[in-house]
Design a protein around this motif. Structure first.
Motif, PDB file in Angstrom:
ATOM      1  N   PHE A   1      41.337  22.268   6.192  1.00 19.42           N
ATOM      2  CA  PHE A   1      42.334  23.319   6.402  1.00 19.42           C
ATOM      3  C   PHE A   1      43.743  22.775   6.163  1.00 19.42           C
ATOM      4  CE2 PHE A   1      39.285  25.343   9.724  1.00 19.42           C
ATOM      5  CZ  PHE A   1      38.429  25.746   8.704  1.00 19.42           C
ATOM      6  N   ALA A   2      44.015  21.589   6.681  1.00 20.31           N
ATOM      7  CA  ALA A   2      45.329  20.973   6.494  1.00 20.31           C
ATOM      8  C   ALA A   2      45.570  20.633   5.025  1.00 20.31           C
ATOM      9  CB  ALA A   2      45.456  19.722   7.364  1.00 20.31           C
ATOM     10  N   ALA A   3      44.553  20.105   4.353  1.00 21.36           N
ATOM     11  CA  ALA A   3      44.694  19.740   2.938  1.00 21.36           C
ATOM     12  C   ALA A   3      44.920  20.976   2.069  1.00 21.36           C
ATOM     13  CB  ALA A   3      43.473  18.965   2.467  1.00 21.36           C
ATOM     14  N   VAL A   4      44.259  22.085   2.392  1.00 19.70           N
ATOM     15  CA  VAL A   4      44.464  23.330   1.652  1.00 19.70           C
ATOM     16  C   VAL A   4      45.915  23.785   1.834  1.00 19.70           C
ATOM     17  CG1 VAL A   4      43.866  25.788   1.551  1.00 19.70           C
ATOM     18  CG2 VAL A   4      42.053  24.061   1.647  1.00 19.70           C
ATOM     19  N   GLN A   5      46.388  23.784   3.057  1.00 19.00           N
ATOM     20  CA  GLN A   5      47.776  24.184   3.312  1.00 19.00           C
ATOM     21  C   GLN A   5      48.761  23.273   2.567  1.00 19.00           C
ATOM     22  OE1 GLN A   5      49.093  26.843   4.964  1.00 19.00           O
ATOM     23  NE2 GLN A   5      46.996  27.562   5.067  1.00 19.00           N
TER      24      GLN A   5
ATOM     25  N   VAL B   1      38.854  28.822  -0.902  1.00 17.57           N
ATOM     26  CA  VAL B   1      39.070  27.415  -1.273  1.00 17.57           C
ATOM     27  C   VAL B   1      38.531  26.506  -0.172  1.00 17.57           C
ATOM     28  CG1 VAL B   1      40.841  25.632  -1.645  1.00 17.57           C
ATOM     29  CG2 VAL B   1      41.041  27.851  -2.799  1.00 17.57           C
ATOM     30  N   ALA B   2      38.851  26.821   1.071  1.00 22.08           N
ATOM     31  CA  ALA B   2      38.376  25.999   2.191  1.00 22.08           C
ATOM     32  C   ALA B   2      36.849  25.987   2.250  1.00 22.08           C
ATOM     33  CB  ALA B   2      38.966  26.504   3.504  1.00 22.08           C
ATOM     34  N   CYS B   3      36.228  27.137   2.045  1.00 23.71           N
ATOM     35  CA  CYS B   3      34.755  27.202   2.071  1.00 23.71           C
ATOM     36  C   CYS B   3      34.140  26.360   0.965  1.00 23.71           C
ATOM     37  CB  CYS B   3      34.281  28.652   1.943  1.00 23.71           C
ATOM     38  SG  CYS B   3      34.549  29.636   3.416  1.00 23.71           S
TER      39      CYS B   3
ATOM     40  N   LEU C   1      31.445  18.713   1.001  1.00 24.08           N
ATOM     41  CA  LEU C   1      31.498  17.550   1.891  1.00 24.08           C
ATOM     42  C   LEU C   1      30.293  17.509   2.821  1.00 24.08           C
ATOM     43  CD1 LEU C   1      35.245  17.908   2.887  1.00 24.08           C
ATOM     44  CD2 LEU C   1      34.281  16.129   1.417  1.00 24.08           C
ATOM     45  N   GLN C   2      29.856  16.305   3.116  1.00 26.41           N
ATOM     46  CA  GLN C   2      28.796  16.145   4.102  1.00 26.41           C
ATOM     47  C   GLN C   2      29.360  16.483   5.478  1.00 26.41           C
ATOM     48  OE1 GLN C   2      27.036  12.259   4.182  1.00 26.41           O
ATOM     49  NE2 GLN C   2      25.911  12.663   6.041  1.00 26.41           N
ATOM     50  N   PRO C   3      28.699  17.364   6.230  1.00 24.45           N
ATOM     51  CA  PRO C   3      29.225  17.707   7.555  1.00 24.45           C
ATOM     52  C   PRO C   3      29.226  16.489   8.489  1.00 24.45           C
ATOM     53  CG  PRO C   3      27.234  18.978   7.052  1.00 24.45           C
ATOM     54  CD  PRO C   3      27.478  18.045   5.920  1.00 24.45           C
ATOM     55  N   ARG C   4      30.235  16.427   9.320  1.00 23.66           N
ATOM     56  CA  ARG C   4      30.352  15.370  10.328  1.00 23.66           C
ATOM     57  C   ARG C   4      30.609  16.058  11.658  1.00 23.66           C
ATOM     58  NH1 ARG C   4      31.319  10.010   8.252  1.00 23.66           N
ATOM     59  NH2 ARG C   4      31.001   9.556  10.422  1.00 23.66           N
ATOM     60  N   TYR C   5      29.555  16.283  12.409  1.00 21.13           N
ATOM     61  CA  TYR C   5      29.684  17.013  13.663  1.00 21.13           C
ATOM     62  C   TYR C   5      30.099  16.090  14.790  1.00 21.13           C
ATOM     63  CZ  TYR C   5      27.713  20.900  11.220  1.00 21.13           C
ATOM     64  OH  TYR C   5      27.523  21.916  10.325  1.00 21.13           O
TER      65      TYR C   5
ATOM     66  N   TYR D   1      39.022  20.179  -6.289  1.00 24.09           N
ATOM     67  CA  TYR D   1      37.943  20.868  -6.993  1.00 24.09           C
ATOM     68  C   TYR D   1      37.902  22.349  -6.602  1.00 24.09           C
ATOM     69  CZ  TYR D   1      33.351  22.542  -8.256  1.00 24.09           C
ATOM     70  OH  TYR D   1      32.321  23.299  -8.766  1.00 24.09           O
ATOM     71  N   ALA D   2      37.988  22.610  -5.314  1.00 20.19           N
ATOM     72  CA  ALA D   2      37.875  23.981  -4.809  1.00 20.19           C
ATOM     73  C   ALA D   2      39.002  24.865  -5.325  1.00 20.19           C
ATOM     74  CB  ALA D   2      37.846  23.978  -3.279  1.00 20.19           C
ATOM     75  N   PHE D   3      40.220  24.342  -5.366  1.00 23.01           N
ATOM     76  CA  PHE D   3      41.327  25.122  -5.911  1.00 23.01           C
ATOM     77  C   PHE D   3      41.056  25.474  -7.375  1.00 23.01           C
ATOM     78  CE2 PHE D   3      44.237  24.149  -2.358  1.00 23.01           C
ATOM     79  CZ  PHE D   3      44.890  25.371  -2.266  1.00 23.01           C
TER      80      PHE D   3
END
Length: 96
Positions: free
Chosen positions: A17-21, A40-42, A48-52, A81-83
């Motif tokens: 979220f921060a990187a998108v902003q 883009v965030a989705c 990315l591999q989830p890190r819970y 990539y997402a953008f």
């Protein structure tokens, strides 16, 4: 008695979220489109591999400096990539 799982979250979410902003100034065509920024965030999170984690300190305590740097780069790459992906899809839809 049921367990409370509300404290569990994906560590990548806040970083993405921060990187998108932070990247919106490089993508002015998307910067004012909240719906597309969410897309883009989705897309980035799905790369990315989830890190819970339950607490931010949990991951920070166990990661080495190298792992943190690799994570930061992976987030940046996924967001870039997402953008590009969302920008291309938006342009395709506009032409159709």
């Amino acid at each position: 008695m049921s367990a409370d799982f509300t404290s569990i979250r994906n560590h990548n979410e806040q970083a993405v979220f921060a990187a998108v902003q932070d990247a919106t100034d490089r993508y002015p065509g998307l910067a004012d489109r909240e719906d597309l920024l969410a897309d883009v965030a989705c897309v980035a999170l799905n790369r990315l591999q989830p890190r819970y984690i339950r607490h931010k300190v949990d991951l920070a305590f166990y990661q080495t400096e190298r792992e943190r740097a690799e994570h930061d780069k992976a987030v940046a790459d996924a967001v870039d990539y997402a953008f590009g992906f969302v920008q291309a899809r938006t342009a395709m839809r506009a032409r159709a």
